[in-house]
Design an enzyme around this catalytic site. Structure first.
Site, PDB file in Angstrom:
ATOM      1  N   ASP A 242       8.618-108.646  35.024  1.00 48.50           N
ATOM      2  CA  ASP A 242       9.205-109.682  35.883  1.00 48.50           C
ATOM      3  C   ASP A 242       9.589-110.875  35.017  1.00 48.50           C
ATOM      4  O   ASP A 242       8.727-111.486  34.371  1.00 48.50           O
ATOM      5  CB  ASP A 242       8.193-110.169  36.929  1.00 48.50           C
ATOM      6  CG  ASP A 242       7.948-109.177  38.061  1.00 48.50           C
ATOM      7  OD1 ASP A 242       8.607-108.128  38.113  1.00 48.50           O
ATOM      8  OD2 ASP A 242       7.072-109.489  38.901  1.00 48.50           O
TER       9      ASP A 242
ATOM     10  N   HIS B 182      13.234-114.112  38.384  1.00 42.68           N
ATOM     11  CA  HIS B 182      12.975-113.224  39.523  1.00 42.68           C
ATOM     12  C   HIS B 182      12.585-114.048  40.754  1.00 42.68           C
ATOM     13  O   HIS B 182      12.852-113.642  41.880  1.00 42.68           O
ATOM     14  CB  HIS B 182      11.863-112.247  39.157  1.00 42.68           C
ATOM     15  CG  HIS B 182      11.447-111.313  40.245  1.00 42.68           C
ATOM     16  ND1 HIS B 182      12.343-110.681  41.076  1.00 42.68           N
ATOM     17  CD2 HIS B 182      10.212-110.896  40.644  1.00 42.68           C
ATOM     18  CE1 HIS B 182      11.684-109.912  41.932  1.00 42.68           C
ATOM     19  NE2 HIS B 182      10.397-110.041  41.706  1.00 42.68           N
TER      20      HIS B 182
ATOM     21  N   PHE C 234      28.592 -79.413  24.707  1.00 43.65           N
ATOM     22  CA  PHE C 234      27.546 -79.416  23.671  1.00 43.65           C
ATOM     23  C   PHE C 234      26.414 -80.386  23.970  1.00 43.65           C
ATOM     24  O   PHE C 234      25.529 -80.573  23.151  1.00 43.65           O
ATOM     25  CB  PHE C 234      28.146 -79.765  22.300  1.00 43.65           C
ATOM     26  CG  PHE C 234      29.324 -78.913  21.916  1.00 43.65           C
ATOM     27  CD1 PHE C 234      29.297 -77.535  22.126  1.00 43.65           C
ATOM     28  CD2 PHE C 234      30.450 -79.480  21.349  1.00 43.65           C
ATOM     29  CE1 PHE C 234      30.375 -76.751  21.771  1.00 43.65           C
ATOM     30  CE2 PHE C 234      31.539 -78.703  21.002  1.00 43.65           C
ATOM     31  CZ  PHE C 234      31.515 -77.328  21.214  1.00 43.65           C
TER      32      PHE C 234
ATOM     33  N   TRP D  51      23.510 -85.285  29.486  1.00 46.58           N
ATOM     34  CA  TRP D  51      23.228 -86.689  29.748  1.00 46.58           C
ATOM     35  C   TRP D  51      23.313 -86.970  31.223  1.00 46.58           C
ATOM     36  O   TRP D  51      23.911 -86.221  31.987  1.00 46.58           O
ATOM     37  CB  TRP D  51      24.074 -87.647  28.893  1.00 46.58           C
ATOM     38  CG  TRP D  51      25.579 -87.517  28.953  1.00 46.58           C
ATOM     39  CD1 TRP D  51      26.314 -86.520  29.533  1.00 46.58           C
ATOM     40  CD2 TRP D  51      26.523 -88.422  28.380  1.00 46.58           C
ATOM     41  NE1 TRP D  51      27.653 -86.753  29.349  1.00 46.58           N
ATOM     42  CE2 TRP D  51      27.815 -87.924  28.650  1.00 46.58           C
ATOM     43  CE3 TRP D  51      26.417 -89.610  27.669  1.00 46.58           C
ATOM     44  CZ2 TRP D  51      28.982 -88.567  28.235  1.00 46.58           C
ATOM     45  CZ3 TRP D  51      27.581 -90.247  27.256  1.00 46.58           C
ATOM     46  CH2 TRP D  51      28.843 -89.726  27.533  1.00 46.58           C
ATOM     47  N   ASN D  52      22.638 -88.064  31.608  1.00 47.95           N
ATOM     48  CA  ASN D  52      22.557 -88.447  33.014  1.00 47.95           C
ATOM     49  C   ASN D  52      22.935 -89.914  33.147  1.00 47.95           C
ATOM     50  O   ASN D  52      22.923 -90.642  32.154  1.00 47.95           O
ATOM     51  CB  ASN D  52      21.123 -88.290  33.533  1.00 47.95           C
ATOM     52  CG  ASN D  52      20.580 -86.902  33.300  1.00 47.95           C
ATOM     53  OD1 ASN D  52      21.225 -85.907  33.639  1.00 47.95           O
ATOM     54  ND2 ASN D  52      19.414 -86.808  32.700  1.00 47.95           N
TER      55      ASN D  52
ATOM     56  N   HIS E  20      13.247-103.762  39.336  1.00 57.15           N
ATOM     57  CA  HIS E  20      11.800-103.867  39.558  1.00 57.15           C
ATOM     58  C   HIS E  20      11.271-102.524  40.054  1.00 57.15           C
ATOM     59  O   HIS E  20      10.893-102.368  41.213  1.00 57.15           O
ATOM     60  CB  HIS E  20      11.507-105.014  40.538  1.00 57.15           C
ATOM     61  CG  HIS E  20      11.946-106.339  39.997  1.00 57.15           C
ATOM     62  ND1 HIS E  20      11.074-107.233  39.407  1.00 57.15           N
ATOM     63  CD2 HIS E  20      13.187-106.877  39.883  1.00 57.15           C
ATOM     64  CE1 HIS E  20      11.763-108.287  38.974  1.00 57.15           C
ATOM     65  NE2 HIS E  20      13.051-108.095  39.248  1.00 57.15           N
TER      66      HIS E  20
ATOM     67  N   HIS F 158       3.768-114.499  41.522  1.00 55.93           N
ATOM     68  CA  HIS F 158       5.205-114.696  41.321  1.00 55.93           C
ATOM     69  C   HIS F 158       5.544-116.192  41.322  1.00 55.93           C
ATOM     70  O   HIS F 158       6.174-116.707  40.391  1.00 55.93           O
ATOM     71  CB  HIS F 158       6.009-113.982  42.416  1.00 55.93           C
ATOM     72  CG  HIS F 158       6.002-112.487  42.316  1.00 55.93           C
ATOM     73  ND1 HIS F 158       5.002-111.700  42.825  1.00 55.93           N
ATOM     74  CD2 HIS F 158       6.883-111.638  41.740  1.00 55.93           C
ATOM     75  CE1 HIS F 158       5.273-110.424  42.584  1.00 55.93           C
ATOM     76  NE2 HIS F 158       6.413-110.365  41.920  1.00 55.93           N
TER      77      HIS F 158
ATOM     78  N   HIS G 140       7.110-102.197  35.076  1.00 51.45           N
ATOM     79  CA  HIS G 140       8.238-103.107  34.835  1.00 51.45           C
ATOM     80  C   HIS G 140       7.815-104.532  34.553  1.00 51.45           C
ATOM     81  O   HIS G 140       6.666-104.911  34.760  1.00 51.45           O
ATOM     82  CB  HIS G 140       9.237-103.035  35.996  1.00 51.45           C
ATOM     83  CG  HIS G 140       8.781-103.710  37.254  1.00 51.45           C
ATOM     84  ND1 HIS G 140       8.041-103.065  38.205  1.00 51.45           N
ATOM     85  CD2 HIS G 140       8.974-104.967  37.726  1.00 51.45           C
ATOM     86  CE1 HIS G 140       7.785-103.894  39.208  1.00 51.45           C
ATOM     87  NE2 HIS G 140       8.324-105.069  38.937  1.00 51.45           N
TER      88      HIS G 140
HETATM   89 MN    MN Z   1       8.827-107.097  39.868  1.00 51.58          MN
END
Ligand code: MN
Length: 261
Positions: free
Chosen positions: A78, A82, A61, A64-65, A72, A211, A76
């Site tokens: 950070d 990270h 019924f 889904w996966n 990342h 970063h 997305h």
């Molecule tokens: Mn990243």
């Protein structure tokens, strides 16, 4: 915020006088992933979608996966841990960042013409100050987003990464630009490119300054944002919340902006 202001926002959302802009790239097997030189780093995998059931014998019924993807990947977030410079922050992982920091005003610096003329364009403090003289100061607690229209290249790894024998060519900030926005007390820095740094950032001092310096200051990054051309220079509110991965260094997000309609 007063109850009145929140009531006004609720009414504005219902009437459409405040609109929601989707700043997110589609996330799937076609999503470009960063390609670091294999001699210095292991790379993140491409996105894989594994089927569990599709209204069939494995689940009559339902569909889904399960997903195979790096933290990342795609549009997305950070988190400070990270980077090695932010590794010791107790509130620097995706599950421990204060939720208040996920909703904040944005400053959108338009570098689209410069980036079209020069894919290696670097944003400087002087350019940011010229932007502030025109649009107003960057306030503490806000985001700074670098609009380049680079998102229009997203979907093809070749054009998005834009690499040749000398490495990737994509726009980003100078170390001094990051130091300048940190002096303003920003909550984070975001870009439309595959990461928060310029393609040539590995050769900067320090390497990968967006970063190195942002995360050293317990601040955040956003990469692969889309549709920054639909935001005003000031006045939008960004909602950018990572999944609450335990000890996570980052997470794909659905980045949304509230703008006056
Ligand atoms: Mn990243």
């Amino acid at each position: 915020m007063s109850a009145t202001a929140l009531t006004q926002l609720a009414s504005a959302l219902l009437s459409g006088s405040v609109k929601v802009i989707d700043l997110t790239a589609p996330l799937g097997p076609e999503t470009p992933v960063i390609k670091l030189p294999p001699e210095i780093a292991v790379n993140t995998p491409e996105v894989k979608v594994h089927n569990i059931s599709h209204y069939d014998k494995n689940g009559p019924f339902w569909a889904w996966n399960w997903l195979e993807l790096g933290e990342h990947t795609g549009t997305h977030f950070d988190a400070p841990v990270h980077w090695i410079t932010g590794k010791d922050y107790q509130d620097g992982t995706t599950d421990r960042i204060p939720a208040q920091n996920f909703v904040a005003p944005v400053n959108v610096i338009d570098c689209s013409a410069e980036s079209a003329a020069n894919p290696d364009y670097l944003l400087t403090p002087e350019a940011i100050k010229a932007w502030e003289a025109k649009h107003g100061e960057i306030e503490a607690g806000s985001w700074v987003l670098m609009r380049t229209d680079w998102y229009k290249r997203n979907g093809s790894a070749e054009t998005f990464l834009n690499a040749d024998a000398n490495g990737p060519h994509s726009p980003g900030p100078t170390p001094e630009a990051i130091e300048y926005i940190l002096s303003k007390g920003v909550v984070g820095w975001g870009t439309e490119t595959i990461g928060t740094d310029a393609g040539a950032a590995g050769g900067m001092n320090p390497p990968f300054p967006a970063h190195n310096l942002m995360h050293k200051a317990n601040k955040y990054g956003l990469a692969s944002l889309c549709h920054l051309d639909q935001l005003p220079p000031k006045g939008a509110v960004l909602i950018a919340a990572p999944l609450k991965f335990v000890n996570g260094t980052g997470s794909p997000i659905r980045a949304l902006a509230l703008v006056a309609g």
